[in-house]
Write a protein that holds these residues in place. Structure first.
Motif, PDB file in Angstrom:
ATOM      1  N   LEU A   1      -6.734  -9.792  -9.229  1.00 12.19           N
ATOM      2  CA  LEU A   1      -5.234  -9.350  -8.596  1.00 12.19           C
ATOM      3  C   LEU A   1      -5.125  -7.717  -8.802  1.00 12.19           C
ATOM      4  CD1 LEU A   1      -2.495 -12.345  -9.336  1.00 12.19           C
ATOM      5  CD2 LEU A   1      -3.924 -11.549  -7.292  1.00 12.19           C
ATOM      6  N   VAL A   2      -5.242  -7.401 -10.216  1.00 13.18           N
ATOM      7  CA  VAL A   2      -5.028  -6.151 -10.633  1.00 13.18           C
ATOM      8  C   VAL A   2      -5.983  -5.167  -9.729  1.00 13.18           C
ATOM      9  CG1 VAL A   2      -5.540  -4.285 -12.408  1.00 13.18           C
ATOM     10  CG2 VAL A   2      -4.538  -6.610 -12.852  1.00 13.18           C
TER      11      VAL A   2
ATOM     12  N   LEU B   1      -9.129 -14.041 -12.840  1.00 14.41           N
ATOM     13  CA  LEU B   1      -8.334 -14.041 -11.619  1.00 14.41           C
ATOM     14  C   LEU B   1      -7.402 -13.090 -11.672  1.00 14.41           C
ATOM     15  CD1 LEU B   1      -8.264 -17.976 -10.928  1.00 14.41           C
ATOM     16  CD2 LEU B   1      -9.340 -16.132  -9.458  1.00 14.41           C
ATOM     17  N   LEU B   2      -6.610 -12.768 -12.896  1.00 18.82           N
ATOM     18  CA  LEU B   2      -5.700 -11.902 -13.059  1.00 18.82           C
ATOM     19  C   LEU B   2      -6.376 -10.434 -12.849  1.00 18.82           C
ATOM     20  CD1 LEU B   2      -3.532 -13.201 -15.762  1.00 18.82           C
ATOM     21  CD2 LEU B   2      -2.951 -13.137 -13.329  1.00 18.82           C
TER      22      LEU B   2
ATOM     23  N   GLY C   1       0.811  -1.343  -0.044  1.00 15.46           N
ATOM     24  CA  GLY C   1      -0.169   0.102  -0.051  1.00 15.46           C
ATOM     25  C   GLY C   1       0.891   1.205  -0.074  1.00 15.46           C
TER      26      GLY C   1
ATOM     27  N   ARG D   1      -7.262  -5.848  -6.626  1.00 17.01           N
ATOM     28  CA  ARG D   1      -6.622  -5.718  -5.338  1.00 17.01           C
ATOM     29  C   ARG D   1      -5.407  -4.927  -5.295  1.00 17.01           C
ATOM     30  NH1 ARG D   1      -8.013  -6.776  -0.054  1.00 17.01           N
ATOM     31  NH2 ARG D   1      -6.256  -7.634   1.206  1.00 17.01           N
ATOM     32  N   MET D   2      -4.695  -4.902  -6.139  1.00 13.92           N
ATOM     33  CA  MET D   2      -3.498  -4.173  -6.322  1.00 13.92           C
ATOM     34  C   MET D   2      -3.821  -2.625  -6.367  1.00 13.92           C
ATOM     35  SD  MET D   2      -1.026  -5.979  -8.774  1.00 13.92           S
ATOM     36  CE  MET D   2       0.004  -5.020  -9.506  1.00 13.92           C
ATOM     37  N   TYR D   3      -4.859  -2.421  -7.183  1.00 18.18           N
ATOM     38  CA  TYR D   3      -5.337  -0.976  -7.258  1.00 18.18           C
ATOM     39  C   TYR D   3      -6.052  -0.538  -5.822  1.00 18.18           C
ATOM     40  CZ  TYR D   3      -8.187   2.956  -8.618  1.00 18.18           C
ATOM     41  OH  TYR D   3      -8.712   4.166  -8.778  1.00 18.18           O
TER      42      TYR D   3
ATOM     43  N   ALA E   1      -3.698   3.637  -0.362  1.00 10.83           N
ATOM     44  CA  ALA E   1      -2.246   3.977  -0.532  1.00 10.83           C
ATOM     45  C   ALA E   1      -1.830   5.092   0.749  1.00 10.83           C
ATOM     46  CB  ALA E   1      -1.930   4.492  -1.574  1.00 10.83           C
TER      47      ALA E   1
ATOM     48  N   TYR F   1      -1.598   3.176   4.145  1.00  7.27           N
ATOM     49  CA  TYR F   1      -0.621   2.466   4.273  1.00  7.27           C
ATOM     50  C   TYR F   1       0.569   3.094   4.563  1.00  7.27           C
ATOM     51  CZ  TYR F   1      -3.616  -1.947   3.921  1.00  7.27           C
ATOM     52  OH  TYR F   1      -4.552  -2.740   4.201  1.00  7.27           O
TER      53      TYR F   1
ATOM     54  N   LEU G   1      -5.105  -1.804  -2.944  1.00  2.00           N
ATOM     55  CA  LEU G   1      -4.265  -1.438  -1.786  1.00  2.00           C
ATOM     56  C   LEU G   1      -3.432  -0.300  -2.131  1.00  2.00           C
ATOM     57  CD1 LEU G   1      -2.684  -5.223  -1.134  1.00  2.00           C
ATOM     58  CD2 LEU G   1      -3.987  -3.561   0.200  1.00  2.00           C
ATOM     59  N   GLN G   2      -2.945   0.071  -3.259  1.00  4.17           N
ATOM     60  CA  GLN G   2      -1.813   0.910  -3.691  1.00  4.17           C
ATOM     61  C   GLN G   2      -2.419   2.208  -4.219  1.00  4.17           C
ATOM     62  OE1 GLN G   2       0.896  -2.018  -6.453  1.00  4.17           O
ATOM     63  NE2 GLN G   2       2.056  -1.093  -4.882  1.00  4.17           N
ATOM     64  N   VAL G   3      -3.562   2.173  -4.429  1.00  4.88           N
ATOM     65  CA  VAL G   3      -4.272   3.495  -4.807  1.00  4.88           C
ATOM     66  C   VAL G   3      -5.296   3.930  -3.810  1.00  4.88           C
ATOM     67  CG1 VAL G   3      -5.555   4.905  -6.648  1.00  4.88           C
ATOM     68  CG2 VAL G   3      -3.873   3.324  -7.391  1.00  4.88           C
TER      69      VAL G   3
ATOM     70  N   MET H   1      -0.829 -10.399  -1.108  1.00  4.73           N
ATOM     71  CA  MET H   1      -2.051  -9.114  -0.913  1.00  4.73           C
ATOM     72  C   MET H   1      -3.167  -9.466  -0.148  1.00  4.73           C
ATOM     73  SD  MET H   1      -1.918  -7.236  -4.799  1.00  4.73           S
ATOM     74  CE  MET H   1      -2.852  -8.737  -5.682  1.00  4.73           C
TER      75      MET H   1
END
Lengths: 382, 624
Positions: B29-30, B25-26, A242, B32-34, B41, B44, B36-38, A332
Motif C-alpha cells: 500500500l505504501v 501487504l501494508l 495523485g 502504491r501511495m508513493y 503526482a 495527476y 501515485l503521490q510522488v 488506489m
C-alpha cells in the motif's frame, strides 16, 4: 485442571477496568478523531450532516466496546455457536425479506436502525471458528473429517452474502476464516488444495457473478475503458490521490472532493480525500496509526493463554486488517471496487459497531489472558 | 494436555507469518501511495486541474462599420437571450415545455433548438430566443428553479443604424449555418453571428475579432463555482468605408419608392461616397432571423430588394453612352467636334429605319449639339463610321464591360458587344444595324450604375483610369485595403475630353439641353451630365404609325429606364454620379433631378476642392 493463575481469572469489575489497555482505546479515539475531521471537511466545513452523528455513534460504540471487554471471555465462548446461528438466521432472513438498498439486499429494518447481518457475521464467524478450533487437539486438526464442519461454517454465510450480492464481505469472511484455519495449524497442503480448486472454479464462478460484479472486475482491470461510466470512481480517486502529492492541498482544500468529482467521499472513498488534502504524509500517518492498532492486536492476542483467546484476538485483528487493506487498496486502484469502508473513519454505523464490538472482544482476550479454558469449553470454569 | 504448548508453538509461528504477510501487504500500500503521490503526482495534479477548470470562450464584440468621418453605420447593442444547456437540462423537451408556458415558443423555433442541441456538444449553450424584453427576463428568472439548464445570457447583437438605407452595402449578419461551421469553437457560441452579405461578409474575419476566454472552476456537474482568470478577447476591427452616411441616406431617400440605383464617386480618388439601391431590406431582421413568409416576400418581389442594383443591376446605358461613341470617334480621328450631320428624324439602312427620339428631327447638328440635345441620328451616323469594335474598345477603357474589382461581392460585368463576341455567342455575324443601335447605347450593351459612374469620372477627371473603392481603413493588421490615387492615365487627348465636358455642361446648362430643367443654380456648384432613356422593349412599326404609347400608359415592367450620369462642379469636377431608375420613364424628367439633388448635397457636405492628398496628377489632368 491446573489452577495456575487462578487468582487472576476471577477479577472484579474494577480490576477488569484497570486491565483495559487504555492506550489502545486512546489510539482508537485518535483514528476516529481523524475521521471526524475528514467528515467535517467532506461537508465543506460543517459538522452536519455527518460528523455530529458519527461522534454519537463512536461514543455509543466505545461504551459497548468496554462492556464487551469486561464480559467474561468464557461467556463469549459459550455463546459463540448461538451467536453464529442467530447471525446466520438473520442473514437468511435478509435473503427473504430484506429491503433493497444500493442494488443489494443487505439490511433488516428494525425500525430505529437498519441491521446488517453480514457485518454481525464477520464477528460471529470468528467467534465460532475460534471456539471450534479451540476444541480440536493439535494432532487432530488436519483430519479431513474434522475440517468439514468449519468449512461448512464458512461456506454457509459466504454463499448467502455472495447471493445478496456483496463481494467485499464474502471476501472478508473467507480470508478471515482462512487466517483462523492457518493459525489453528491446518496444513499448508490444504490451503494449496483449496487455492487450486478456487483457480479451477474461477471460470464457473464468473458465470454466476452479476453483471455489475463482472463490470467491476473488468473496470478494475482497465478503468480507462469507461472513464465516465464504471471507471469514473476509480479514475477520479486516483486523480485525487495523485494530485495530493507529498503534503496535500491542505485541510478542506481538496478540489476533487470539494467539487464533487470524488464519489462517496464521506464513505468508501474517504481515504482518498484524506490523501488529497494531507498528501502522502497524511496517508502514511494514518497507515502508521492503523499499524499500531494491528501491533496491539497481535500483542494482546499472543498474550492469551487460551487457544480460543488467541484465535479470537487474531481473528478480530485480521478482520480489521482486511477492512484497512481492502479499502485502501481499492481506492488506489489495486483491487476492484468492492464497497468496504475505511475502519473508524468512513461515515456509517454498521461497520463502526462491528469493529468496536470486535475490539471489545480483543480487549476481553487481553483482560482474560490468564483464564485457562478447557478444550470442551470448560463449563465448570464459569 | 501436552497438545496445548504444541498448539501454542504452531500458533505463534504462524502468527508471525501472518504478521509478516500483513506487513508485506501494508508495504505494498505504501509503495502504491508513493507511486501515485510522488512518482505520478505531477500527471495527476494536471488531471485534477483539467477536471476543475473549464475554459469558456468569451464572444468578442464585433467591429463597427463606420463612414469616412467615423460615424457608425453598424454597431452592437446590448441584448438578453435565453439559452439552454442540454447537459444541465437533462430532458430538453420537458424543459422547453416548461419554458413555453412562460414565453412564446413557436413549433419551428422548437425544432431548430432541438436540432441545434443534437448538433452541438452537450455543454455548449444553445440559444432559445434572443432580444428578450425586461418582462420576459424577469419572468424566466423568477421561474428559474423549474427550468433546469435554462439561463439568461447578456450579449450584444448587431445593430444597423440606418436599416435599409445602406443594407446593400453593409450586408447583414446572421446565425452560423450548418455548412459554415468550421469547427472553430467561437462559431459554436450562441449569439455568434457571421457576415452573410456585403461588407459584413467581405471583412467578416477582421470584424469578428478573436475570442477571449474565462477560466472558471466547475464542480462535477459543470456548475461554475467561481472565475479564476479572465482573458479579454480582442474586439473586432472597425471597418471605415468611403461612404458619407449623410449623402448615402439622402440618396437613398431620394429614390425611395422606386426601383433605382444611385452611385456617387470622387472622380479623383475613386472613393464611393454614396451607393444606394432601392427597394432595400431591413438587415436587422436577418440578424433576428427571418420567418419563411418574410423571406419569400423578399425573394419574390419584382423590384428585387435583395439585389444591390448599383453593382449587380445591368442596364442598357442609352444616351449616356453617347460620350463613349463621340470619344471613340474623336480619338480615332474619324469625327471632329465640327463634324456635322443633319437629323431628319430617322436614317435608313437597307430596309430598316432607325428613328431619332425627336420625331421631326433636329436638323443640322455638330458634335456638341448632338450630345446636348441627344440627337440619335447623329450617333447612328457616327457609330456607323467608327465601327463597333472601336466603340467597344473605348468603352472598355472607360470602365465598362468588366467588373471593376470592387470589394463587394456580386459585381456584374456588364456587356460590350464586338463582332467576335457576337459570332462566338450567337454564331451569327455582326449586323451593321446593330452598330447603329449600339451608337445610342441600346441593343446588346449593358452597364451597371457603378460602371456608368466610373465612366463619367474618367471622362471628367482628365482621363485618369480611376478605380472605385469602398474601404478606407480596416483597423486590423494584415488587412489589405485598396489604395486610392496612383491610377494610370488613359492617354486620351485633353482637347477631346474638354469637348465632351463642354457638351455635358450644355446638356444641363445650355438652353436646349435635355436636362435643362434640372440645373444646380448655386454659383460654383453647377453640374454637367447626360440624360439617358433606355427602351426595354422594341417599338413596332405598327405602333409607331399608330402613335407611340406614352410611358405612363404602359405596364410598369415595359416602361423605359430613366438614366442620368453627371458631375460637379463643372469647372473643376470633383464628383461623378450615376442614376438609374428602372422603368422610370424619361432620363431628363426622372433621373436628372435626382442626380442634381445628390450632386448638390455632395458638394455642400464634402466641399468642392480636390483632395489635397492626391497623388501625382496624370498628364492632361484638368486644372480649372
Amino acid at each position: 485442571m491446573p489452577a495456575v493463575g487462578l487468582s487472576r481469572t476471577e477479577l472484579t469489575l474494577r480490576q477488569k477496568l484497570w486491565q483495559v489497555r487504555w492506550l489502545f482505546v486512546l489510539l482508537l479515539c485518535a483514528v476516529a478523531g481523524i475521521g471526524f475531521a475528514m467528515l467535517y471537511s467532506a461537508a465543506k466545513g460543517s459538522v452536519e450532516p455527518w460528523t455530529s452523528r458519527q461522534v454519537i455513534r463512536f461514543a455509543a460504540g466505545l461504551a459497548m466496546m468496554i462492556a464487551v471487554a469486561v464480559t467474561d471471555i468464557r461467556l463469549w465462548l459459550r455463546y459463540a455457536y448461538g451467536f453464529y446461528l442467530v447471525s446466520l438466521a438473520l442473514l437468511g432472513a435478509v435473503e427473504i425479506g430484506g429491503s433493497v438498498g444500493m442494488g443489494a439486499q443487505r439490511w433488516i429494518d428494525l425500525g430505529i436502525i437498519n441491521l446488517q447481518p453480514s457485518e454481525l457475521m464477520k464477528i460471529a464467524l470468528v467467534l465460532a471458528l475460534a471456539r471450534y478450533f479451540h476444541g480440536v487437539a493439535a494432532e487432530d486438526v488436519n483430519r479431513p473429517l474434522l475440517l468439514v464442519v468449519p468449512l461448512l461454517m464458512v461456506a454457509a454465510p459466504s454463499a448467502l452474502v455472495l447471493r445478496q450480492p456483496d463481494l467485499g464481505t464474502a471476501l472478508m469472511l473467507i480470508i478471515a476464516a482462512g487466517a483462523l484455519f492457518f493459525l489453528a495449524g491446518v496444513r499448508l497442503l490444504w490451503f494449496a488444495a483449496v487455492a487450486g480448486l478456487a483457480v479451477g472454479l474461477t471460470p464457473i464462478i464468473w458465470q454466476f457473478l452479476r453483471d455489475y460484479q463482472k463490470q467491476r472486475v473488468l473496470t478494475f482491470l482497465n478503468p480507462e475503458s469507461d472513464p465516465l461510466g464504471a471507471g469514473y470512481h476509480i479514475i477520479q480517486s486516483k486523480i485525487a490521490l495523485g494530485s495530493g502529492g507529498l503534503f496535500g492541498k491542505g485541510f478542506m482544500q481538496g478540489t476533487q472532493s470539494k467539487l464533487d468529482f470524488l464519489p462517496e467521499k464521506q464513505t468508501d472513498f474517504i481515504f482518498t480525500m484524506l490523501a488529497e488534502e494531507f498528501g502522502l504524509m497524511g496517508g502514511l500517518a494514518l497507515l502508521g496509526l492503523y499499524t499500531l492498532v494491528l501491533v496491539y492486536g497481535f500483542a494482546m492476542s499472543l498474550g492469551s493463554r487460551s487457544q480460543f483467546g488467541r484465535l479470537l484476538g487474531l481473528g478480530v485483528t485480521t478482520t480489521f486488517f482486511l477492512f484497512v487493506f481492502i479499502n485502501i487498496a481499492m481506492v488506489m486502484g489495486l483491487i476492484p471496487v468492492v464497497g468496504v469502508p475505511l475502519p473508524l473513519i468512513s461515515y456509517g454505523g454498521t461497520a463502526m459497531i462491528t469493529l468496536l464490538f470486535g475490539f471489545g472482544l480483543l480487549v476481553s482476550v487481553h483482560i482474560h489472558r490468564d483464564v485457562v479454558i478447557g478444550r470442551r469449553g470448560a463449563p465448570d470454569d464459569l | 494436555m501436552h497438545g496445548d504448548p504444541d498448539r501454542q508453538k504452531v500458533f505463534t509461528r504462524r502468527a508471525a507469518l501472518l504478521a509478516g504477510g500483513k506487513g508485506l501487504l501494508l508495504t505494498a500500500l505504501v509503495g502504491r501511495m508513493y507511486y501515485l503521490q510522488v512518482v505520478e503526482a505531477e500527471r495527476y495534479a494536471t488531471l485534477a486541474e483539467e477536471n476543475r477548470i473549464n475554459l469558456r470562450l468569451l464572444l468578442p464584440p464585433r467591429g463597427r462599420i463606420v463612414d469616412r468621418f467615423g460615424v457608425p453605420m453598424a454597431d452592437n447593442r446590448q441584448n438578453y437571450r435565453v439559452v439552454v444547456v442540454s447537459e444541465q437540462a437533462g430532458d430538453v423537451d420537458a424543459t422547453l415545455d416548461a419554458l413555453a408556458r412562460i414565453i412564446h415558443l413557436g413549433d419551428g423555433e422548437r425544432q431548430r433548438i432541438l436540432r441545434e442541441v443534437g448538433r452541438k456538444r452537450r455543454f455548449v449553450p444553445v440559444t432559445v430566443r434572443e432580444n428578450l424584453n425586461w418582462e420576459e427576463v424577469a419572468r424566466i428568472e423568477v421561474n428559474a428553479p423549474d427550468l433546469p439548464g435554462i439561463m439568461i445570457e447578456e450579449g450584444q447583437s448587431r445593430h444597423y443604424l440606418h436599416g435599409e438605407e445602406m443594407a446593400h452595402v453593409l450586408g447583414y449578419v446572421a446565425a452560423v449555418s450548418e455548412d459554415e461551421a468550421t469547427g472553430d469553437p467561437l462559431l459554436e457560441l450562441p449569439g455568434f453571428r457571421i457576415g452573410k452579405a456585403g461588407i459584413e461578409k467581405v471583412y467578416d474575419e477582421p470584424l469578428r475579432g478573436s475570442g477571449g476566454s474565462s477560466q472558471v472552476e466547475v464542480n462535477a456537474l459543470g456548475r461554475v463555482i467561481r472565475e479564476l482568470s479572465r482573458q479579454e478577447g480582442q474586439r473586432g476591427a472597425d471597418v471605415e468605408l468611403t461612404l458619407d452616411v449623410g449623402l448615402q441616406r439622402l440618396a437613398s431617400r431620394r429614390i425611395r419608392g422606386e426601383s433605382a440605383a444611385v452611385v456617387v464617386l470622387d472622380v479623383h480618388t475613386g472613393d464611393i461616397l454614396a451607393m444606394a439601391s432601392t427597394p432595400g431590406f431591413d438587415p436587422n431582421a436577418f440578424n433576428r432571423g427571418l420567418s419563411t413568409e418574410e423571406w419569400s416576400s423578399l425573394a419574390s418581389d419584382p423590384k428585387a430588394p435583395m439585389i444591390n442594383k448599383t453593382i449587380a443591376g445591368q442596364y442598357a446605358p442609352g444616351s449616356t453612352f453617347k460620350m463613349v461613341v463621340a470619344l471613340a470617334g474623336l480619338e480615332a480621328g474619324i469625327i471632329a467636334p465640327e463634324t456635322t450631320s443633319t437629323c431628319r428624324g430617322h436614317v435608313s439602312l437597307g430596309d430598316a429605319r432607325f428613328h431619332c427620339w425627336k420625331r421631326g428631327g433636329h436638323g443640322p447638328m455638330d458634335l456638341e449639339q448632338a450630345i446636348v440635345q441627344s440627337c440619335d441620328v447623329y450617333f447612328y451616323e457616327a457609330a456607323r463610321r467608327i465601327g463597333i469594335d472601336r466603340i467597344a474598345d473605348m468603352a472598355r477603357r472607360l470602365g465598362l464591360g468588366e467588373p471593376l474589382g470592387l470589394e463587394l461581392p456580386g459585381e456584374s460585368r456588364g456587356l460590350l458587344p464586338t463582332r467576335a463576341w457576337k459570332l462566338a455567342t450567337t454564331g451569327a455575324p455582326w449586323q451593321k444595324g446593330e452598330t447603329l443601335i449600339a451608337g445610342i447605347g441600346q441593343g446588346y450593351i449593358l452597364a451597371t450604375p457603378l460602371q456608368l459612374a466610373v465612366m463619367t469620372a474618367r471622362l471628367v477627371n482628365g482621363g485618369v483610369a480611376v478605380v472605385p473603392r469602398l474601404t478606407r481603413r480596416v483597423s486590423a493588421a494584415g488587412v489589405a485595403v485598396p489604395e486610392p490615387g496612383a491610377a494610370p492615365s488613359l492617354g486620351l487627348t485633353p482637347a477631346h475630353l474638354a469637348a465632351i465636358r463642354e457638351a455635358m455642361d450644355g446638356v444641363v446648362n445650355g438652353p436646349s439641353g435635355t436636362a435643362a430643367g434640372s440645373p444646380i443654380r448655386e454659383a460654383g456648384l453647377e453640374m454637367g451630365g447626360k440624360t439617358g432613356t433606355a427602351q426595354v422593349r422594341r417599338i413596332t412599326k405598327a405602333e409607331r404609325e399608330a402613335g407611340v404609347l406614352k410611358n405612363e400608359d404602359l405596364p410598369w415592367k415595359e416602361r423605359d429606364h430613366a438614366l442620368f450620369v453627371g458631375y460637379a462642379p463643372v469647372r473643376a469636377p470633383r464628383y461623378a454620379v450615376a442614376v438609374v431608375v428602372e422603368h422610370g420613364g424619361s432620363g431628363s424628367k426622372k433621373a436628372a433631378p435626382i442626380a442634381r439633388d445628390v450632386l448638390l448635397a455632395a458638394q455642400q457636405r464634402l466641399g468642392t476642392r480636390p483632395p489635397v492628398s492626391r497623388r501625382d496628377k496624370a498628364p492632361g489632368d484638368d486644372q480649372a
